[in-house]
Motif scaffolding. Structure first.
Motif, PDB file in Angstrom:
ATOM      1  N   ARG A  70     -23.977  -9.683   3.797  1.00 21.76           N
ATOM      2  CA  ARG A  70     -24.631  -9.593   2.394  1.00 21.76           C
ATOM      3  C   ARG A  70     -25.932  -9.037   2.532  1.00 21.76           C
ATOM      4  NH1 ARG A  70     -24.585 -13.825  -2.009  1.00 21.76           N
ATOM      5  NH2 ARG A  70     -26.596 -14.190  -2.655  1.00 21.76           N
ATOM      6  N   LEU A  71     -26.290  -8.212   1.638  1.00 22.72           N
ATOM      7  CA  LEU A  71     -27.706  -7.453   1.788  1.00 22.72           C
ATOM      8  C   LEU A  71     -28.168  -7.111   0.509  1.00 22.72           C
ATOM      9  CD1 LEU A  71     -27.268  -3.612   2.862  1.00 22.72           C
ATOM     10  CD2 LEU A  71     -25.264  -5.095   2.668  1.00 22.72           C
ATOM     11  N   ARG A  72     -29.428  -7.173   0.413  1.00 25.58           N
ATOM     12  CA  ARG A  72     -29.960  -7.182  -0.982  1.00 25.58           C
ATOM     13  C   ARG A  72     -30.957  -5.924  -1.079  1.00 25.58           C
ATOM     14  NH1 ARG A  72     -31.482 -13.030  -3.843  1.00 25.58           N
ATOM     15  NH2 ARG A  72     -29.139 -13.513  -4.220  1.00 25.58           N
ATOM     16  N   HIS A  76     -39.058  -6.668  -3.715  1.00 26.79           N
ATOM     17  CA  HIS A  76     -39.668  -8.008  -3.118  1.00 26.79           C
ATOM     18  C   HIS A  76     -39.361  -7.557  -1.328  1.00 26.79           C
ATOM     19  CE1 HIS A  76     -40.146 -11.906  -1.477  1.00 26.79           C
ATOM     20  NE2 HIS A  76     -40.911 -12.141  -2.509  1.00 26.79           N
ATOM     21  N   PRO A  77     -40.483  -8.035  -0.745  1.00 26.09           N
ATOM     22  CA  PRO A  77     -40.433  -7.930   0.816  1.00 26.09           C
ATOM     23  C   PRO A  77     -39.384  -8.605   1.566  1.00 26.09           C
ATOM     24  CG  PRO A  77     -42.717  -8.309  -0.064  1.00 26.09           C
ATOM     25  CD  PRO A  77     -41.624  -8.703  -1.100  1.00 26.09           C
ATOM     26  N   GLN A  78     -38.748  -9.400   0.905  1.00 26.70           N
ATOM     27  CA  GLN A  78     -37.821 -10.230   1.490  1.00 26.70           C
ATOM     28  C   GLN A  78     -36.319  -9.536   1.514  1.00 26.70           C
ATOM     29  OE1 GLN A  78     -37.649 -14.347   0.161  1.00 26.70           O
ATOM     30  NE2 GLN A  78     -39.307 -14.899   1.573  1.00 26.70           N
ATOM     31  N   ASN A  79     -36.244  -8.589   0.871  1.00 23.11           N
ATOM     32  CA  ASN A  79     -34.981  -7.602   0.699  1.00 23.11           C
ATOM     33  C   ASN A  79     -34.774  -7.074   2.145  1.00 23.11           C
ATOM     34  OD1 ASN A  79     -33.893  -7.745  -2.239  1.00 23.11           O
ATOM     35  ND2 ASN A  79     -36.211  -7.095  -2.595  1.00 23.11           N
ATOM     36  N   VAL A  84     -40.392  -0.009  -1.914  1.00 17.64           N
ATOM     37  CA  VAL A  84     -41.846  -0.291  -1.988  1.00 17.64           C
ATOM     38  C   VAL A  84     -42.658   0.396  -2.965  1.00 17.64           C
ATOM     39  CG1 VAL A  84     -44.165  -0.288  -0.534  1.00 17.64           C
ATOM     40  CG2 VAL A  84     -42.155  -0.672   0.382  1.00 17.64           C
ATOM     41  N   GLU A  85     -42.298   1.594  -3.145  1.00 13.31           N
ATOM     42  CA  GLU A  85     -43.226   2.306  -4.013  1.00 13.31           C
ATOM     43  C   GLU A  85     -42.459   2.398  -5.545  1.00 13.31           C
ATOM     44  OE1 GLU A  85     -45.994   3.504  -3.276  1.00 13.31           O
ATOM     45  OE2 GLU A  85     -45.841   3.041  -1.175  1.00 13.31           O
ATOM     46  N   HIS A  92     -35.309  -8.558  -7.027  1.00  9.09           N
ATOM     47  CA  HIS A  92     -34.050  -8.298  -6.404  1.00  9.09           C
ATOM     48  C   HIS A  92     -33.123  -7.471  -7.377  1.00  9.09           C
ATOM     49  CE1 HIS A  92     -35.485 -11.146  -3.379  1.00  9.09           C
ATOM     50  NE2 HIS A  92     -35.949 -12.160  -4.454  1.00  9.09           N
ATOM     51  N   HIS A  93     -33.117  -6.170  -7.178  1.00  8.49           N
ATOM     52  CA  HIS A  93     -32.345  -5.698  -8.061  1.00  8.49           C
ATOM     53  C   HIS A  93     -30.897  -5.639  -7.772  1.00  8.49           C
ATOM     54  CE1 HIS A  93     -33.137  -1.923 -10.929  1.00  8.49           C
ATOM     55  NE2 HIS A  93     -31.817  -1.900 -10.664  1.00  8.49           N
ATOM     56  N   PHE A  94     -30.113  -5.374  -6.724  1.00  9.11           N
ATOM     57  CA  PHE A  94     -28.764  -5.403  -6.475  1.00  9.11           C
ATOM     58  C   PHE A  94     -28.436  -6.128  -5.156  1.00  9.11           C
ATOM     59  CE2 PHE A  94     -29.394  -0.969  -5.373  1.00  9.11           C
ATOM     60  CZ  PHE A  94     -28.892  -0.920  -3.927  1.00  9.11           C
TER      61      PHE A  94
END
Length: 481
Positions: A70-72, A76-79, A84-85, A92-94
């Motif tokens: 599972r990857l996000r 957000h820096p935790q993805n 970043v830009e 948390h987009h997808f």
């Protein structure tokens, strides 16, 4: 064209639906597979990874390669892939989930939506080179197949397990390679083969080893409490819930949850467990709040889950979610050459030497141990050793010191039931007689030490305490008999 029949010594990861439940309509390769390569001792693991590459947008050039289930993706820096830009991307987009059918793209209620090959989606399966748009970014998805060769480990020990046989050294090598991967594992093997030791070795060698390892025995918890034990409960959720309590998934945060005897899990709870694994969140019994959980799942069973699926006792989708890597532990009778090494290692333990002195088995006694079938596997062998150490006084352990069943002198006779009772009453009486005699015998051998009796019997300490109370046994006054 001939079909290759798996060798009974093969160690396997989940072969996926194409191999066991009919071909996958997508035509894509199934989940991780592990095949023993002919006569060679080497093992080849075929792994699925994927690459996400930002091909257009403010973060063009950023990419990530991962084998995570599972990857996000989001700002957000935790993805796993951080945009970043891209100010149009949600925190948390997808996310992309690896399932039994392939890679599933899921929108996470993003502000501007997630688009797959030009179409807005909520959930959709990905194909190689799919184009995903999130905010102002276009991300290319690419699956990657990778083969990893696993040689038998050179060491004959790992995490308290001992084995010089090729089978066990292959398993040791496999554990060392898969432990750092943050994927689910199912360990299958007969009772007493060391499934929990394998789980602990995976945890100890993983990136989560600083976190807790929470053990939950699905077969030892009363049916009315298993949901609370798994997911937690709020105060007043049921009679006796005098305070809120986190469940096993919450307590395992940052670490590993070990679901022992998974095959015993009630069918009605299996979809709830599946939702936790897919969504990585729990809702306590009697609660409304959703709590995110972050732990690796390792499960064990002595049942053949494929047969349980065919019988309607286990969910196929839960099996594939858990069985990314599948380890099958051989019974002791299939690796008899390991018996002398297990005994030698056990006899060399400092506490054994301090308590009993130096011990060794006579050739005749060792021959009987090698010939015995060991239906209880390594656990039974360790218990027999405990029996031997209690009753042998000299340095050499002789056949006379072994239990009668190991010497082939076990007395066989009819079960002592009362045929004049109803079937139900006779069965309950027989079970109570067995429980009382078994617990009394184990406690006597362990000199009334409840913790040691629990280890040797494979029961939880609370179960031993319950039986002691039920039959009003005097554990403190027990001596070897």
């Amino acid at each position: 064209m001939s079909t290759k029949v798996p060798h009974p010594d093969d160690i396997g990861t989940n072969p996926g639906p194409a191999a066991e439940f009919g071909a996958d309509p997508s035509g894509e390769p199934p989940i991780h597979t592990l095949v023993l390569g002919g006569m060679s001792a080497a093992t080849v693991v075929k792994l699925h990874k994927c690459r996400l590459h930002v091909s257009a947008g403010p973060d063009e050039g950023r990419s990530v390669v991962t084998d995570k289930e599972r990857l996000r993706v989001g700002a957000h820096p935790q993805n796993d892939l951080v945009l970043v830009e891209d100010r149009a991307a949600s925190r948390h987009h997808f996310e992309i989930q690896y399932t039994e059918r392939g890679y599933l793209l899921v929108d996470l209620n993003s502000t501007n939506g997630t688009f797959l090959d030009g179409r807005r989606i909520e959930r959709a399966y990905l194909s190689p080179n799919s184009q995903i748009r999130a905010g102002s970014s276009v991300i290319t998805f690419s699956p990657i197949d990778e083969e990893m060769t696993i040689e038998p480990d050179r060491e004959g020990e790992l995490g308290g397990m001992v084995g010089q046989s090729v089978k066990m050294r292959q398993i040791f090598g496999l554990i060392k390679r898969i432990a750092p991967m943050d994927v689910s594992v199912v360990i299958q093997g007969e009772t007493g083969t060391g499934k929990e030791l394998v789980a602990r070795a995976i945890h100890d060698l993983s990136m989560r080893n600083r976190g807790p390892m929470v053990v939950l025995d699905c077969g030892a918890i009363p049916p009315n409490l298993i949901e609370s034990e798994l997911f937690g409960h709020e105060k007043g959720a049921f009679t006796g819930a005098v305070s809120s309590r986190p469940g096993a998934f919450e307590r395992a945060a940052g670490g590993t949850i070990f679901l022992d005897e998974l095959g015993e899990l009630r069918l009605d709870l299996q979809p709830k467990l599946l939702r936790v694994l897919e969504n990585r969140e729990v809702r306590r019994v009697g609660g409304n709040d959703v709590i995110e959980v972050d732990c690796r799942v390792v499960a064990a069973t002595n049942r053949d889950l494929v047969k349980e699926i065919a019988a309607g006792n286990f969910r196929e989708d839960l099996y594939f979610r858990l069985s990314v890597i599948h380890i099958h532990l051989p019974p002791l009778r299939q690796r008899r050459d390991d018996i002398p090494y297990i005994l030698k290692r056990a006899l060399a333990e400092p506490d054994v030497v301090d308590r009993h002195g130096r011990k060794r088995f006579s050739p005749e006694a060792l021959g009987l141990l090698m010939a015995y079938a060991w239906p209880g596997n390594v656990r039974e062998l360790v218990n027999v050793l405990s029996h031997v150490l209690t009753f042998s006084e000299g340095e050499e352990i002789l056949p006379a010191h072994l239990p009668p069943r190991v010497r082939g002198q076990a007395r066989e006779g009819p079960l002592p039931f009362n045929e004049h009772l109803s079937f139900k009453d006779a069965k309950e009486q027989l079970l109570e007689n067995f429980e009382r005699e078994y617990v009394t015998s184990v406690l006597a051998r362990c000199e009334g030490n409840l913790s040691r009796a629990a280890r040797e019997s494979g029961l939880h300490r609370k179960s031993i305490e319950r039986l002691v109370k039920k039959y009003q046994l005097d554990a403190k006054g027990m001596k070897p008999r």
